[in-house]
Design a protein around this motif. Structure first.
Motif, mmCIF file in Angstrom:
data_model
loop_
_atom_site.group_PDB
_atom_site.id
_atom_site.type_symbol
_atom_site.label_atom_id
_atom_site.label_comp_id
_atom_site.label_asym_id
_atom_site.label_seq_id
_atom_site.Cartn_x
_atom_site.Cartn_y
_atom_site.Cartn_z
ATOM 1 N N ILE A 260 -11.647 15.365 -9.596
ATOM 2 C CA ILE A 260 -12.890 14.633 -9.870
ATOM 3 C C ILE A 260 -14.024 15.169 -9.011
ATOM 4 N N LYS A 261 -13.750 15.453 -7.755
ATOM 5 C CA LYS A 261 -14.805 15.972 -6.880
ATOM 6 C C LYS A 261 -15.276 17.340 -7.366
ATOM 7 N N GLU A 262 -14.348 18.177 -7.817
ATOM 8 C CA GLU A 262 -14.723 19.500 -8.331
ATOM 9 C C GLU A 262 -15.601 19.367 -9.574
ATOM 10 N N ILE A 263 -15.249 18.429 -10.462
ATOM 11 C CA ILE A 263 -16.041 18.224 -11.685
ATOM 12 C C ILE A 263 -17.426 17.689 -11.332
ATOM 13 N N MET A 264 -17.491 16.792 -10.357
ATOM 14 C CA MET A 264 -18.784 16.270 -9.919
ATOM 15 C C MET A 264 -19.650 17.388 -9.334
ATOM 16 N N ASN A 265 -19.052 18.298 -8.585
ATOM 17 C CA ASN A 265 -19.795 19.437 -8.046
ATOM 18 C C ASN A 265 -20.334 20.317 -9.165
ATOM 19 N N THR A 266 -19.507 20.536 -10.190
ATOM 20 C CA THR A 266 -19.938 21.317 -11.344
ATOM 21 C C THR A 266 -21.113 20.641 -12.035
ATOM 22 N N CYS A 267 -20.995 19.336 -12.224
ATOM 23 C CA CYS A 267 -22.057 18.546 -12.850
ATOM 24 C C CYS A 267 -23.344 18.633 -12.036
ATOM 25 N N SER A 268 -23.219 18.519 -10.733
ATOM 26 C CA SER A 268 -24.382 18.584 -9.844
ATOM 27 C C SER A 268 -25.089 19.929 -9.971
ATOM 28 N N ASN A 269 -24.305 21.003 -10.017
ATOM 29 C CA ASN A 269 -24.881 22.342 -10.109
ATOM 30 C C ASN A 269 -25.537 22.594 -11.464
ATOM 31 N N LEU A 270 -24.904 22.115 -12.531
ATOM 32 C CA LEU A 270 -25.427 22.363 -13.878
ATOM 33 C C LEU A 270 -26.703 21.574 -14.155
ATOM 34 N N LEU A 271 -26.710 20.302 -13.756
ATOM 35 C CA LEU A 271 -27.824 19.424 -14.101
ATOM 36 C C LEU A 271 -28.839 19.269 -12.973
ATOM 37 N N GLY A 272 -28.493 19.739 -11.780
ATOM 38 C CA GLY A 272 -29.424 19.628 -10.662
ATOM 39 C C GLY A 272 -29.533 18.227 -10.112
ATOM 40 N N VAL A 273 -28.446 17.458 -10.203
ATOM 41 C CA VAL A 273 -28.422 16.071 -9.713
ATOM 42 C C VAL A 273 -27.611 16.021 -8.420
ATOM 43 N N PRO A 274 -28.131 15.405 -7.353
ATOM 44 C CA PRO A 274 -27.358 15.307 -6.117
ATOM 45 C C PRO A 274 -26.035 14.571 -6.328
ATOM 46 N N MET A 275 -25.043 14.919 -5.534
ATOM 47 C CA MET A 275 -23.714 14.313 -5.670
ATOM 48 C C MET A 275 -23.755 12.788 -5.524
ATOM 49 N N ASN A 276 -24.637 12.280 -4.640
ATOM 50 C CA ASN A 276 -24.669 10.829 -4.430
ATOM 51 C C ASN A 276 -25.350 10.078 -5.564
ATOM 52 N N CYS A 277 -25.820 10.832 -6.577
ATOM 53 C CA CYS A 277 -26.396 10.203 -7.766
ATOM 54 C C CYS A 277 -25.496 10.381 -8.982
ATOM 55 N N ILE A 278 -24.264 10.826 -8.751
ATOM 56 C CA ILE A 278 -23.292 11.005 -9.826
ATOM 57 C C ILE A 278 -22.187 9.966 -9.656
ATOM 58 N N PHE A 279 -21.929 9.210 -10.724
ATOM 59 C CA PHE A 279 -20.939 8.135 -10.667
ATOM 60 C C PHE A 279 -19.868 8.333 -11.732
ATOM 61 N N PRO A 280 -18.647 8.661 -11.315
ATOM 62 C CA PRO A 280 -17.554 8.737 -12.285
ATOM 63 C C PRO A 280 -17.154 7.331 -12.724
#
Length: 375
Positions: free
Chosen positions: A311-331
């Protein structure tokens, strides 16, 4: 026929293992013959054994791999291949290494529900905080609305129709959904669901329509057109939106199981909308749905979500692709095949909901003292 002539087969196979950092792993299986050549693989490559770290043994018909002092690098798919003159066989197992909990969550539904129900907006000109759900087709935007409504209704709720499979957008009209506060009326929250993003400029919701929605120009009931955006002559176009009409938080919804396969066109469209929202000072978050499909460890127990390396790896991918900080991503996980309420699903969504309520409210407070530019 002698034993050395037997084609290799498994009497028992490798089993999946879930461990914590520092643990010891033993993967073992039993074969039908001991006259075999054994090869161990990791992630489809021959395992490079490290002295003191890996121990490979074959005792009679039992083959085993021992891994000492497990760390994150040991996670992966392990395969044992058997071979002799009569044939070959293989089997695999997944090793999942839990991280130390890297984000905490309050697994207390009652306390979080109470907190949301007691929330009040510090501006009597804004009756409700408005959240716009935006993202590709089939990721669960409508299901997110249903899940939030289910939590406060106390039962599975399907008032916002959701498509069961990805394809063309099921939602065509700009709709607003309120959240019932039990028997006490409505919560000061509203979720707007829109047509999904699709590949191609003439498919799905248009980027300029989304930007007009953020500004408050589009009113509920507007039917989206893929061929052309709304114009000022349209009866559903609001010329002078107030702060109350605007979107107070942009919620991008993406599927955790599909993020790595997102087309660049989707990414470009979503980034363009985010840039527009940033220019207006609107907070932006990502709800990463379908975490159970993306991570077996989370599928087995949602409480493992912030221990999951996957999950953390996917969140990092999401952050990089969309330009959203990790603390603004909620699984999160939406209700899908469940017919009864699930407190873990609820708590995960409530944790995300609580955060976006605060950020949307910060936006309202900030812009309550700033005149809105008339366009």
């Amino acid at each position: 026929m002698g034993e050395n002539q037997s084609k290799p087969e498994f009497n028992t196979v490798l089993g999946d293992v879930q461990v914590e950092i520092g643990d010891e792993i033993i993967l073992s299986c039993e074969t039908n013959t001991k006259e075999i050549t054994v090869t161990w693989m990791k992630n489809d490559h021959i395992l490079k054994c490290v002295q003191g770290k890996h121990t490979v043994e074959q005792v009679d018909r039992i083959c085993s791999l021992k891994i000492n002092d497990v760390d994150g690098g040991d996670q992966g798919k392990y395969t044992i291949k058997l071979k002799n003159e009569s044939g070959a066989a293989s089997c695999s197992a997944m090793v999942t290494v839990e991280l130390n909990e890297w984000r905490t969550i309050q697994w207390n539904q009652k306390a979080m529900v109470t907190s949301v129900k007691e929330f009040e907006i510090a501006n009597n000109q804004v009756r409700e905080l408005r959240f716009l759900l935006y993202g590709p087709v089939g990721v669960g935007k409508s299901s997110t609305v249903n899940t939030i409504r289910s939590i406060f209704e106390g039962r599975p709720f399907v008032g916002c129709l959701a498509e069961t499979a990805a394809g063309k957008s099921f939602t065509k009209t700009y709709e607003k959904y309120g959240i019932a506060n039990g028997r006490e009326g409505m919560l000061p929250l509203a979720f707007n669901d829109i047509m999904g993003v699709e590949k191609g400029e003439s498919e799905g919701v248009r980027t300029d329509d989304i930007i007009n929605t953020l500004k408050g120009h589009i009113t509920e009931g507007y039917v989206f057109h893929t061929e052309f955006p709304i114009t000022e002559k349209d009866p559903k176009y609001r010329r002078n939106p107030s702060l109350s009409d605007r979107i107070h938080c942009l919620v991008s919804v993406v599927g955790a199981d599909k993020i790595k396969m997102m087309d660049q066109e989707f990414i470009n469209k979503m980034r363009k909308v985010r840039e527009a929202a940033s220019g207006m000072g609107i907070p932006q978050v990502v709800f990463m749905t379908k975490v159970d499909l993306a991570c077996p460890m989370t599928n087995g127990n949602l409480k493992n979500i912030y221990r999951s390396r996957k999950i953390k790896e996917i969140m990092n991918t999401c952050s990089n692709l969309l330009g959203v900080p990790m603390n603004c991503i909620f699984p999160v996980k939406n209700y899908h095949d469940e017919t009864h309420m699930n407190e873990e699903i609820n708590c995960l969504m409530l944790d995300a909901l609580t955060q976006i309520i605060h950020w949307a409210h910060d936006y309202v407070v900030t812009f309550s003292t700033i005149p809105i530019h008339k366009e």
